[in-house]
Design a protein around this motif. Structure first.
Motif, mmCIF file in Angstrom:
data_model
loop_
_atom_site.group_PDB
_atom_site.id
_atom_site.type_symbol
_atom_site.label_atom_id
_atom_site.label_comp_id
_atom_site.label_asym_id
_atom_site.label_seq_id
_atom_site.Cartn_x
_atom_site.Cartn_y
_atom_site.Cartn_z
ATOM 1 N N ALA A 10 1.725 -27.968 -3.519
ATOM 2 C CA ALA A 10 1.543 -29.101 -2.612
ATOM 3 C C ALA A 10 0.173 -29.030 -1.925
ATOM 4 N N ILE A 11 -0.271 -27.827 -1.547
ATOM 5 C CA ILE A 11 -1.591 -27.676 -0.935
ATOM 6 C C ILE A 11 -2.675 -28.018 -1.942
ATOM 7 N N ALA A 12 -2.521 -27.558 -3.185
ATOM 8 C CA ALA A 12 -3.518 -27.847 -4.225
ATOM 9 C C ALA A 12 -3.626 -29.347 -4.491
ATOM 10 N N LYS A 13 -2.518 -30.065 -4.428
ATOM 11 C CA LYS A 13 -2.523 -31.514 -4.659
ATOM 12 C C LYS A 13 -2.940 -32.289 -3.410
ATOM 13 N N GLY A 14 -3.006 -31.622 -2.266
ATOM 14 C CA GLY A 14 -3.345 -32.310 -1.019
ATOM 15 C C GLY A 14 -2.163 -33.015 -0.394
ATOM 16 N N GLU A 15 -0.964 -32.645 -0.761
ATOM 17 C CA GLU A 15 0.249 -33.296 -0.263
ATOM 18 C C GLU A 15 0.931 -32.515 0.858
ATOM 19 N N TYR A 16 0.439 -31.323 1.187
ATOM 20 C CA TYR A 16 1.081 -30.520 2.229
ATOM 21 C C TYR A 16 0.486 -30.905 3.578
ATOM 22 N N PRO A 17 1.341 -31.268 4.547
ATOM 23 C CA PRO A 17 0.826 -31.757 5.833
ATOM 24 C C PRO A 17 0.312 -30.612 6.717
ATOM 25 N N LEU A 18 -1.002 -30.389 6.712
ATOM 26 C CA LEU A 18 -1.606 -29.388 7.583
ATOM 27 C C LEU A 18 -2.176 -30.086 8.805
ATOM 28 N N SER A 19 -1.751 -29.662 9.965
ATOM 29 C CA SER A 19 -2.229 -30.241 11.218
ATOM 30 C C SER A 19 -3.014 -29.162 11.964
ATOM 31 N N PRO A 20 -4.334 -29.328 12.091
ATOM 32 C CA PRO A 20 -5.129 -28.330 12.810
ATOM 33 C C PRO A 20 -4.645 -28.116 14.244
ATOM 34 N N THR A 21 -4.160 -29.154 14.890
ATOM 35 C CA THR A 21 -3.663 -29.026 16.261
ATOM 36 C C THR A 21 -2.426 -28.141 16.311
ATOM 37 N N THR A 22 -1.504 -28.352 15.381
ATOM 38 C CA THR A 22 -0.287 -27.546 15.338
ATOM 39 C C THR A 22 -0.615 -26.091 15.036
ATOM 40 N N ILE A 23 -1.539 -25.870 14.111
ATOM 41 C CA ILE A 23 -1.940 -24.502 13.770
ATOM 42 C C ILE A 23 -2.575 -23.824 14.979
ATOM 43 N N ALA A 24 -3.475 -24.516 15.674
ATOM 44 C CA ALA A 24 -4.132 -23.946 16.853
ATOM 45 C C ALA A 24 -3.121 -23.639 17.954
ATOM 46 N N ASP A 25 -2.196 -24.561 18.199
ATOM 47 C CA ASP A 25 -1.177 -24.342 19.226
ATOM 48 C C ASP A 25 -0.321 -23.121 18.906
ATOM 49 N N THR A 26 0.038 -22.964 17.643
ATOM 50 C CA THR A 26 0.865 -21.829 17.231
ATOM 51 C C THR A 26 0.108 -20.514 17.396
ATOM 52 N N LEU A 27 -1.182 -20.509 17.033
ATOM 53 C CA LEU A 27 -1.987 -19.291 17.194
ATOM 54 C C LEU A 27 -2.158 -18.923 18.665
ATOM 55 N N ILE A 28 -2.375 -19.915 19.515
ATOM 56 C CA ILE A 28 -2.518 -19.651 20.946
ATOM 57 C C ILE A 28 -1.207 -19.127 21.527
ATOM 58 N N ALA A 29 -0.091 -19.712 21.132
ATOM 59 C CA ALA A 29 1.214 -19.249 21.612
ATOM 60 C C ALA A 29 1.479 -17.814 21.160
ATOM 61 N N ALA A 30 1.107 -17.485 19.925
ATOM 62 C CA ALA A 30 1.296 -16.120 19.427
ATOM 63 C C ALA A 30 0.447 -15.140 20.226
ATOM 64 N N ARG A 31 -0.778 -15.523 20.565
ATOM 65 C CA ARG A 31 -1.647 -14.645 21.350
ATOM 66 C C ARG A 31 -1.066 -14.409 22.735
ATOM 67 N N TYR A 32 -0.542 -15.459 23.370
ATOM 68 C CA TYR A 32 0.078 -15.280 24.686
ATOM 69 C C TYR A 32 1.307 -14.382 24.593
ATOM 70 N N GLU A 33 2.039 -14.486 23.505
ATOM 71 C CA GLU A 33 3.202 -13.617 23.307
ATOM 72 C C GLU A 33 2.750 -12.160 23.175
ATOM 73 N N TRP A 34 1.684 -11.924 22.428
ATOM 74 C CA TRP A 34 1.172 -10.554 22.277
ATOM 75 C C TRP A 34 0.684 -10.012 23.609
ATOM 76 N N MET A 35 0.024 -10.868 24.394
ATOM 77 C CA MET A 35 -0.518 -10.436 25.683
ATOM 78 C C MET A 35 0.592 -10.059 26.652
ATOM 79 N N SER A 36 1.752 -10.684 26.525
ATOM 80 C CA SER A 36 2.853 -10.383 27.441
ATOM 81 C C SER A 36 3.396 -8.968 27.224
ATOM 82 N N HIS A 37 3.116 -8.383 26.050
ATOM 83 C CA HIS A 37 3.577 -7.028 25.756
ATOM 84 C C HIS A 37 2.520 -5.978 26.076
ATOM 85 N N ASP A 38 1.300 -6.396 26.423
ATOM 86 C CA ASP A 38 0.231 -5.456 26.762
ATOM 87 C C ASP A 38 0.540 -4.792 28.097
ATOM 88 N N GLN A 39 0.120 -3.538 28.212
ATOM 89 C CA GLN A 39 0.305 -2.842 29.478
ATOM 90 C C GLN A 39 -0.784 -3.259 30.443
#
Length: 92
Positions: free
Chosen positions: A62-91
């Motif tokens: 689907a990605i090769a055909k260009g049919e997979y819905p990639l949203s840069p905003t959704t990807i960025a939001d998910t990466l930021i949320a993951a970073r905040y989750e990692w930071m919550s476990h830092d001492q």
């Protein structure tokens, strides 16, 4: 009256120490062969990754055909949320 802090002689007497077992008793333990042991869940999971290869292949196509819905905003939001989750476990 309050007792002072410090060492006081013990009234208890300690008895003699005797050995309970010998080294010969420990040598009697034998291990089972590796093949005879039942496979554990961890060993089963380590044998192969839990990946749905058919689904991965469909997504790749689907990605090769260009049919997979990639949203840069959704990807960025998910990466930021993951970073905040990692930071919550830092001492602090």
């Amino acid at each position: 009256m309050v007792d002072s802090i410090g060492q006081r002689p013990l009234d208890r007497k300690i008895g003699a120490v005797s050995r309970v077992g010998t080294l010969a008793a420990a040598k009697s333990v034998t291990k089972q062969p590796q093949a005879a042991q039942a496979p554990t869940v961890a060993a089963q999971l380590a044998a192969a990754a839990p990946v749905d290869t058919a689904r991965v292949e469909r997504i790749k196509q689907a990605i090769a055909k260009g049919e997979y819905p990639l949203s840069p905003t959704t990807i960025a939001d998910t990466l930021i949320a993951a970073r905040y989750e990692w930071m919550s476990h830092d001492q602090a």
